[in-house]
Design a protein around this motif. Structure first.
Motif, PDB file in Angstrom:
ATOM      1  N   ASP A 116       0.842  -1.148  -0.025  1.00 33.90           N
ATOM      2  CA  ASP A 116       0.134   0.007  -0.041  1.00 33.90           C
ATOM      3  C   ASP A 116       0.855   1.340  -0.063  1.00 33.90           C
ATOM      4  OD1 ASP A 116      -2.442  -1.242  -0.074  1.00 33.90           O
ATOM      5  OD2 ASP A 116      -2.557  -1.385   2.165  1.00 33.90           O
ATOM      6  N   LYS A 117       2.017   1.271   0.858  1.00 38.66           N
ATOM      7  CA  LYS A 117       2.892   2.499   0.892  1.00 38.66           C
ATOM      8  C   LYS A 117       3.448   2.641  -0.357  1.00 38.66           C
ATOM      9  CE  LYS A 117       5.881   4.351   4.263  1.00 38.66           C
ATOM     10  NZ  LYS A 117       6.731   4.121   5.579  1.00 38.66           N
ATOM     11  N   ALA A 118       4.036   1.689  -0.994  1.00 39.39           N
ATOM     12  CA  ALA A 118       4.872   1.855  -2.283  1.00 39.39           C
ATOM     13  C   ALA A 118       3.491   2.029  -3.270  1.00 39.39           C
ATOM     14  CB  ALA A 118       5.309   0.658  -2.727  1.00 39.39           C
ATOM     15  N   ALA A 119       2.468   1.810  -3.413  1.00 45.82           N
ATOM     16  CA  ALA A 119       1.562   2.235  -4.308  1.00 45.82           C
ATOM     17  C   ALA A 119       0.884   3.708  -3.957  1.00 45.82           C
ATOM     18  CB  ALA A 119       0.102   1.441  -4.326  1.00 45.82           C
ATOM     19  N   GLN A 120       0.952   4.104  -2.776  1.00 48.66           N
ATOM     20  CA  GLN A 120       0.834   5.467  -2.587  1.00 48.66           C
ATOM     21  C   GLN A 120       1.884   6.386  -3.267  1.00 48.66           C
ATOM     22  OE1 GLN A 120      -0.122   5.831   1.624  1.00 48.66           O
ATOM     23  NE2 GLN A 120      -1.913   5.091   1.451  1.00 48.66           N
ATOM     24  N   ALA A 121       3.134   6.009  -3.018  1.00 48.36           N
ATOM     25  CA  ALA A 121       4.468   6.780  -3.416  1.00 48.36           C
ATOM     26  C   ALA A 121       4.340   6.876  -4.955  1.00 48.36           C
ATOM     27  CB  ALA A 121       5.473   6.021  -2.912  1.00 48.36           C
ATOM     28  N   VAL A 122       4.251   5.665  -5.692  1.00 51.44           N
ATOM     29  CA  VAL A 122       4.059   5.795  -7.083  1.00 51.44           C
ATOM     30  C   VAL A 122       2.876   6.641  -7.511  1.00 51.44           C
ATOM     31  CG1 VAL A 122       3.698   4.349  -9.087  1.00 51.44           C
ATOM     32  CG2 VAL A 122       5.439   3.625  -7.271  1.00 51.44           C
ATOM     33  N   ASP A 123       1.899   6.492  -6.946  1.00 55.80           N
ATOM     34  CA  ASP A 123       0.667   7.374  -7.307  1.00 55.80           C
ATOM     35  C   ASP A 123       0.856   8.676  -7.415  1.00 55.80           C
ATOM     36  OD1 ASP A 123      -1.938   7.541  -8.610  1.00 55.80           O
ATOM     37  OD2 ASP A 123      -2.880   7.760  -6.326  1.00 55.80           O
ATOM     38  N   LYS A 124       1.707   9.051  -6.081  1.00 52.21           N
ATOM     39  CA  LYS A 124       1.798  10.353  -5.550  1.00 52.21           C
ATOM     40  C   LYS A 124       3.009  11.068  -6.732  1.00 52.21           C
ATOM     41  CE  LYS A 124       3.498  13.646  -2.031  1.00 52.21           C
ATOM     42  NZ  LYS A 124       4.256  13.724  -0.623  1.00 52.21           N
ATOM     43  N   ARG A 125       3.886  10.140  -7.134  1.00 51.72           N
ATOM     44  CA  ARG A 125       4.990  10.563  -8.170  1.00 51.72           C
ATOM     45  C   ARG A 125       4.446  10.878  -9.566  1.00 51.72           C
ATOM     46  NH1 ARG A 125      10.640  11.221  -6.495  1.00 51.72           N
ATOM     47  NH2 ARG A 125      10.725  10.987  -8.830  1.00 51.72           N
ATOM     48  N   THR A 126       3.378  10.105  -9.854  1.00 51.83           N
ATOM     49  CA  THR A 126       2.907  10.040 -11.268  1.00 51.83           C
ATOM     50  C   THR A 126       1.794  10.993 -11.341  1.00 51.83           C
ATOM     51  OG1 THR A 126       1.628   8.183 -10.795  1.00 51.83           O
ATOM     52  CG2 THR A 126       3.490   7.957 -11.946  1.00 51.83           C
TER      53      THR A 126
ATOM     54  N   GLY B  68      -1.190  10.958  -9.992  1.00 54.55           N
ATOM     55  CA  GLY B  68      -2.570  10.388 -10.133  1.00 54.55           C
ATOM     56  C   GLY B  68      -3.007   9.866 -11.453  1.00 54.55           C
ATOM     57  N   LYS B  69      -1.842   9.923 -12.197  1.00 53.15           N
ATOM     58  CA  LYS B  69      -2.137   9.718 -13.739  1.00 53.15           C
ATOM     59  C   LYS B  69      -2.647   8.191 -13.876  1.00 53.15           C
ATOM     60  CE  LYS B  69      -0.315  10.451 -18.365  1.00 53.15           C
ATOM     61  NZ  LYS B  69       0.963  11.060 -19.275  1.00 53.15           N
ATOM     62  N   TYR B  70      -1.787   7.363 -13.227  1.00 48.50           N
ATOM     63  CA  TYR B  70      -2.052   5.943 -13.359  1.00 48.50           C
ATOM     64  C   TYR B  70      -2.747   5.199 -12.211  1.00 48.50           C
ATOM     65  CZ  TYR B  70       1.234   6.977 -16.998  1.00 48.50           C
ATOM     66  OH  TYR B  70       1.890   7.403 -18.135  1.00 48.50           O
ATOM     67  N   SER B  71      -3.609   6.110 -11.613  1.00 46.17           N
ATOM     68  CA  SER B  71      -4.086   5.413 -10.189  1.00 46.17           C
ATOM     69  C   SER B  71      -4.784   4.034 -10.318  1.00 46.17           C
ATOM     70  CB  SER B  71      -5.158   6.351  -9.720  1.00 46.17           C
ATOM     71  OG  SER B  71      -4.521   7.783  -9.425  1.00 46.17           O
ATOM     72  N   ASP B  72      -5.397   3.843 -11.386  1.00 40.48           N
ATOM     73  CA  ASP B  72      -6.234   2.743 -11.774  1.00 40.48           C
ATOM     74  C   ASP B  72      -5.475   1.496 -12.130  1.00 40.48           C
ATOM     75  OD1 ASP B  72      -8.744   3.905 -11.453  1.00 40.48           O
ATOM     76  OD2 ASP B  72      -9.028   4.237 -13.641  1.00 40.48           O
ATOM     77  N   ARG B  73      -4.395   1.637 -12.721  1.00 42.03           N
ATOM     78  CA  ARG B  73      -3.480   0.658 -13.071  1.00 42.03           C
ATOM     79  C   ARG B  73      -2.620   0.226 -11.805  1.00 42.03           C
ATOM     80  NH1 ARG B  73      -0.994   1.410 -18.965  1.00 42.03           N
ATOM     81  NH2 ARG B  73      -3.077   1.687 -19.876  1.00 42.03           N
ATOM     82  N   ILE B  74      -2.420   1.282 -10.905  1.00 41.86           N
ATOM     83  CA  ILE B  74      -1.756   0.954  -9.845  1.00 41.86           C
ATOM     84  C   ILE B  74      -2.405   0.235  -8.785  1.00 41.86           C
ATOM     85  CG2 ILE B  74      -0.475   2.156  -7.685  1.00 41.86           C
ATOM     86  CD1 ILE B  74       0.116   4.667  -9.649  1.00 41.86           C
TER      87      ILE B  74
END
Length: 115
Positions: free
Chosen positions: A34-44, A46-52
């Motif tokens: 969950d933490k890794a997904a939040q970090a990636v979502d923040k860096r992108t 929210g552009k890839y939120s559904d895929r993340i």
């Protein structure tokens, strides 16, 4: 003895250890995903939120299968993970429908066929 058979024989004990580790640290692994997904979502942004979200759900599902490997319910199947654990959003497993399936007419805005 074939190569595949010898590899399986050597990896058998490791599989049990990984399954045991995953079972003992299931909550920490879920939290880390969950933490890794939040970090990636923040860096992108929210552009890839559904895929993340989809990938995170799949990773959690795979981890749950690994952690509960070998456990069997009364019907002989695997155990059901707790509600919400590794669950994917409803749209995650669906593929986009084709624009116009074979045997149907193309949309009205399609260019006419060349003569």
């Amino acid at each position: 003895m074939g190569l595949l058979h010898s590899v399986k024989a050597k990896l058998g004990p490791a599989k049990g250890k990984v399954s045991d580790f995953a079972q003992r640290h299931e909550g920490k692994i879920h939290h880390g995903l969950d933490k890794a997904a939040q970090a990636v979502d923040k860096r992108t942004k929210g552009k890839y939120s559904d895929r993340i979200r989809s990938g995170t759900g799949r990773a959690k599902g795979a981890m749950d299968r690994l952690a509960h490997q070998g456990e069997r319910g009364p019907d002989g199947g695997g155990t059901t993970p707790p509600p919400g654990a590794g669950a994917m959003p409803p749209e995650a497993g669906r593929a986009a429908p084709p624009r116009h399936p074979a045997g149907t007419t193309p949309p009205d805005d399609a260019p006419p066929p060349a003569s």
